[in-house]
Design an enzyme around this catalytic site. Sequence first.
Site, PDB file in Angstrom:
ATOM      1  N   SER A  63      62.518  44.497  59.113  1.00  0.00           N
ATOM      2  CA  SER A  63      62.854  43.441  59.897  1.00  0.00           C
ATOM      3  C   SER A  63      62.624  41.968  59.515  1.00  0.00           C
ATOM      4  CB  SER A  63      62.252  43.529  61.381  1.00  0.00           C
ATOM      5  OG  SER A  63      60.818  43.580  61.091  1.00  0.00           O
TER       6      SER A  63
ATOM      7  N   HIS B 130      58.367  38.021  65.289  1.00  0.00           N
ATOM      8  CA  HIS B 130      59.022  37.955  64.122  1.00  0.00           C
ATOM      9  C   HIS B 130      59.240  36.393  63.884  1.00  0.00           C
ATOM     10  CE1 HIS B 130      59.675  42.266  64.623  1.00  0.00           C
ATOM     11  NE2 HIS B 130      59.850  42.162  63.624  1.00  0.00           N
TER      12      HIS B 130
END
Length: 348
Positions: free
Chosen positions: A40, A244
Amino acid sequence: MSTTTRTSLAALCATALAGTLAAAPTQAVDSTDYVALGDSFSAGTGTFARTDSCYRSPYGYPVLVAGQQGLALDYQACSGADTSDVLADQLGTLSPGTAHVSMTIGGNDVGFADVLTECALPGWVSDCDGEIDDSLVTLRTQLPGRLDQVYGEIADRAPNAQVAIAGYPYLFNGQDCSFATFFSGREMSRLNAGTAELDRLIDARSGAAGFTYVEVRDDFAGHAVCDSQAWINNLTFPVDESFHPNRAGNRAYAAAITPALGVTSSTASRMATPQAEPASTPSLRAQADAVLDLQLTSDRNLRRAATAGVNPGEVTRAVAKLRSGNERVVRTGLADLQALDAELAARD
């Protein structure tokens, strides 16, 4: 057949084989061929710009690198990928003609999402230490071999490529600024220490494979979750965007990785051009609903609170406030739960 005849035939065959090998064409390296592998962090999760089931954001660092350097991007990275997924699904387009490869991998092998989810819970219902301990066992005993296998396959399939293997940034600065998460200072310290150990392993194994390791922890210093200019999302909705790199974080990755790919970054300064970050802070109501979903007043969780030395009545009263239509009351209830968690952490 005499020995002399056999020797002559062997020499003839060797000469013919050498001539055939010399005449066989070799695949030329395409200097613009760039394959982005990984998880990711390479797929651009956190930029609020999902394009497919693997995410593959137009704001992910591979897209930024390719656009700035005029490379032809083959975007293989996929959100949620671990080393086995890279081996099974992402290496098919590598070849001797591949010039550049980048990758982040290893975080999912050691349970990135599971560890964060457990540690974000209030201390009386969480086994954060146990989850971190399990993650470290995998990191120390299984991940070295997994990384070696992935790196070996990349080297075999793309022997002429400049390969950049990036690490992961620290997520935390020691402060939890969300009402819906309950990270203690010690837990955040352990999580950051785990990131550093993971990065050291990636550095060592990628270096042994002849690849270039890209350290990003220093680049992200001062830009962790809860910093004033955060390059990493805090808890967001949808949840998979949480923890993230955001768009600024992906620009930082692009600037760090570009030199390791063997391309001259004459336009690297443009990577830092500000882009509007999508709103990522959940509303107070959304945070309260997320805490309600934890069912802290279930019989099981109230027993856990009592066992941990947290007053179940105080938990019940705080949770009741979260159901109020009055924002001030909701905020007080969330703050009360945070205080109970902080008191438990201080005792521990």
